[in-house]
Scaffold this motif. Structure first.
Motif, PDB file in Angstrom:
ATOM      1  N   PHE A  32      -2.580   7.322  -3.518  1.00  0.00           N
ATOM      2  CA  PHE A  32      -2.499   5.988  -2.907  1.00  0.00           C
ATOM      3  C   PHE A  32      -3.024   4.973  -3.897  1.00  0.00           C
ATOM      4  O   PHE A  32      -3.940   5.253  -4.678  1.00  0.00           O
ATOM      5  N   THR A  59      -7.553  -0.101  -3.715  1.00  0.00           N
ATOM      6  CA  THR A  59      -7.693  -1.353  -2.969  1.00  0.00           C
ATOM      7  C   THR A  59      -9.018  -2.058  -3.253  1.00  0.00           C
ATOM      8  O   THR A  59      -9.240  -3.177  -2.805  1.00  0.00           O
ATOM      9  N   THR A  79      -4.933   8.619   7.865  1.00  0.00           N
ATOM     10  CA  THR A  79      -4.088   8.162   6.753  1.00  0.00           C
ATOM     11  C   THR A  79      -4.302   6.673   6.520  1.00  0.00           C
ATOM     12  O   THR A  79      -4.439   6.214   5.386  1.00  0.00           O
ATOM     13  N   HIS A  80      -4.369   5.922   7.609  1.00  0.00           N
ATOM     14  CA  HIS A  80      -4.594   4.477   7.501  1.00  0.00           C
ATOM     15  C   HIS A  80      -5.910   4.190   6.763  1.00  0.00           C
ATOM     16  O   HIS A  80      -5.948   3.373   5.843  1.00  0.00           O
ATOM     17  N   LYS A 135      -5.719   5.114   3.068  1.00  0.00           N
ATOM     18  CA  LYS A 135      -4.868   4.173   2.337  1.00  0.00           C
ATOM     19  C   LYS A 135      -5.615   2.876   2.067  1.00  0.00           C
ATOM     20  O   LYS A 135      -5.524   2.291   1.003  1.00  0.00           O
ATOM     21  N   LYS A 136      -6.365   2.433   3.067  1.00  0.00           N
ATOM     22  CA  LYS A 136      -6.951   1.108   3.020  1.00  0.00           C
ATOM     23  C   LYS A 136      -8.238   1.033   2.199  1.00  0.00           C
ATOM     24  O   LYS A 136      -8.576  -0.020   1.679  1.00  0.00           O
ATOM     25  N   TYR A 140      -5.362  12.202  -2.230  1.00  0.00           N
ATOM     26  CA  TYR A 140      -4.785  10.888  -2.555  1.00  0.00           C
ATOM     27  C   TYR A 140      -5.667  10.048  -3.470  1.00  0.00           C
ATOM     28  O   TYR A 140      -5.479   8.848  -3.607  1.00  0.00           O
TER      29      TYR A 140
END
Ligand SMILES: [Zn+2]
Length: 403
Positions: free
Chosen positions: A189, A192, A270-271, A274-275, A318
Motif C-alpha cells: 500500500f 500516507t 484493510t481500511h 491502507k490509511k 502491505y
C-alpha cells in the motif's frame, strides 16, 4: 508526484471449498485421525523422555527433527494404518509439535496439549513435492486422488499460476476445505505518513485516537437462529432424517454468522492498514485482566484476537508498521493532554482531568495514550539499533522497520 509501488513476494493462504465423494471423505477423515494420533503419540513419547531427563538432573530437552523422525518411523511400524497417510503430512505433525514446544520454552505459548476428536481443529497438511495438481474443476492430492472444488474465477486463475508451498485439508462445521499456502507477488500500500492509536473496547469494537468509534457488528439475529436450531436438535432423534435436516440449517447459520463477522473485520482492517503507516494497539493481555470486571464473554476476546491478528498480518504484507504497547501501560488512567495519572478513575466513560481540566472520553483518551506510548517505543527501538552501530538503520524510515 511520482508514485512508487513496491512489489513484494509473500506467502498467502487461499481457501477453497472441496466436494469430496464418500470414498475420499473417509480417506480425508482417516488422514485427519492419523495426524491427531501421531501428535498425541509423539507428545506422549516426548513427555516420558523429558521425565527421565529431569530425573537425571537435566532441565531442558531439546526438540530435534532427527529424533522425532525416528520416533515417527517406529510409530509407523507399530501402527500400520499410518501408512495410509501421505508421509509429508505426518512429518508436518512433528514440525508443528517442535514449533509448539519452542513457543512454550520461549514463553510465547502454553504447554502443547493433547488433541481430542471433539474440540480441536480437524485438519492435516501436505507439503507440495510436485505431487499436487490443479485442474479446472478438480485438484489431485497424493493418496487421496481427484477432488472437486469450487472458488471464484479470480482465485481459480491465481491457483493455476502460482507456486503452492503446501495445502491444509480442513473439516469445518461439516464442510471440507483446502487452504493453499501460495507464494505470490503483491504490491505494498502507498505510504500516507499517518499514525494511529487504537483502543479495543467492550461497547465499541475499537476507538481510534482521532475520535472515530467503530461499532461491534450486530449478529444477534444469527445468534438467535443458532440457538433456535440447537434447541430443536436436542429434541430430535439423533441421526434421523429430521435431525439431519435441522443439522444442515443449524450449520448454515453458524457459517452465516462467521462469514458476516469475517467480512466486517476484513473491511475495517484493510481500511486501517491502507490509511495509516504506523498502527499501535495495546497488548491483549491487559484486556484479559479487566475481563472479570466487565464480566465479558469469551467471544469478545476471540473477536479482539482475530481483529488484531488481521491488522498484524496485513501491516506486514502491505509494508506498514504494527506495534503493541506494553501490557502494564495504564492507557485509560493517564491524561493524554497533561500526563496526570488519575489513580481514582474506575469505570467512568467520561472524566475531567483534575490537573488541566480537560474533559476526556475514556476510550479516545486511551487510544491517544496508546499512540503516544507506541511512538515513544518506536523511537527507542530505532535509537537502540543506532547505538549498536547498525548503520543501515539510519537509511530506513520508521515505516520500513517492521518485525
Ligand atoms: Zn490533564
Amino acid at each position: 508526484m511520482e508514485l512508487i509501488v513496491f512489489m513484494k513476494c509473500v506467502n498467502l493462504g487461499l481457501k477453497v471449498r472441496l466436494y469430496p465423494d464418500e470414498d475420499i471423505m473417509s480417506k480425508i477423515n482417516q488422514n485427519i485421525g492419523n495426524s491427531r494420533f501421531t501428535w498425541n503419540k509423539l507428545l506422549e513419547c516426548y513427555q516420558e523422555t523429558y521425565k527421565l531427563f529431569k530425573f537425571h538432573g537435566y532441565t531442558k530437552l531439546k526438540c530435534n527433527m532427527t529424533t522425532f523422525n525416528a520416533m515417527l518411523n517406529m510409530l509407523k511400524k507399530e501402527h500400520y494404518f499410518l501408512y495410509l497417510s501421505e508421509s509429508s503430512s505426518l512429518q508436518q505433525v512433528y514440525r508443528d509439535l517442535i514449533h509448539a514446544y519452542n513457543k512454550f520454552f520461549s514463553g510465547e505459548g502454553g504447554y502443547p496439549r493433547f488433541k481430542s476428536k471433539k474440540h480441536d481443529k480437524q485438519s492435516f497438511r501436505i507439503q507440495n513435492n510436485g505431487n499436487i495438481k490443479i485442474n479446472d474443476n478438480t485438484i489431485v492430492l497424493p493418496k487421496l486422488g481427484k477432488i472437486y472444488y469450487r472458488t471464484s474465477k479470480k482465485y481459480h486463475e491465481k491457483l493455476k499460476n502460482v507456486k503452492i508451498n503446501n495445502v491444509t485439508i480442513k473439516l469445518e462445521n461439516g464442510k471440507y476445505y483446502a487452504v493453499f499456502n501460495i507464494k505470490t507477488e503483491i504490491s505494498e500500500f502507498s505510504k500516507t505518513n499517518k499514525a494511529v492509536g487504537i483502543d479495543l473496547g467492550m461497547r465499541k469494537l475499537s476507538t481510534l485516537d482521532n475520535g472515530l468509534k467503530i461499532a461491534n457488528l450486530d449478529v444477534t439475529y444469527e445468534e438467535n437462529m443458532i440457538k433456535k436450531y440447537q434447541k430443536r436438535l436436542s429434541r430430535q432423534k439423533y441421526n434421523s432424517n429430521r435431525y439431519k435436516d435441522t443439522l444442515k440449517t443449524y450449520r448454515k447459520w453458524i457459517d452465516k454468522k462467521k462469514n458476516r463477522i469475517n467480512d466486517y473485520y476484513h473491511k475495517i482492517t484493510t481500511h486501517i492498514v491502507k490509511k495509516y503507516d504506523i498502527i499501535i494497539l495495546e497488548d491483549l493481555n491487559i484486556k484479559e485482566m479487566f475481563q472479570n470486571i466487565y464480566n465479558s464473554r469469551k467471544l469478545q476476546r476471540i473477536g479482539w484476537k482475530k481483529f488484531v491478528e488481521m491488522i498484524k498480518y496485513k501491516a506486514e504484507i502491505y509494508g506498514k508498521t504494527f506495534r503493541q504497547v506494553n501490557k502494564w501501560y495504564p492507557s485509560s488512567k493517564i491524561c493524554s493532554h497533561c500526563g496526570y495519572y488519575n489513580k481514582d478513575l474506575k469505570y467512568e466513560t467520561e472524566w475531567k482531568c483534575p490537573q488541566c481540566q480537560e474533559i476526556h472520553d475514556r476510550d479516545i483518551n486511551a487510544a491517544k495514550n496508546i499512540l503516544k506510548q507506541g511512538l515513544i517505543n518506536l523511537i527507542d527501538e530505532t535509537m537502540n539499533l543506532w547505538n549498536r552501530g547498525d548503520s543501515t538503520v539510519i537509511l530506513l524510515s520508521w515505516e520500513s522497520i517492521s518485525p
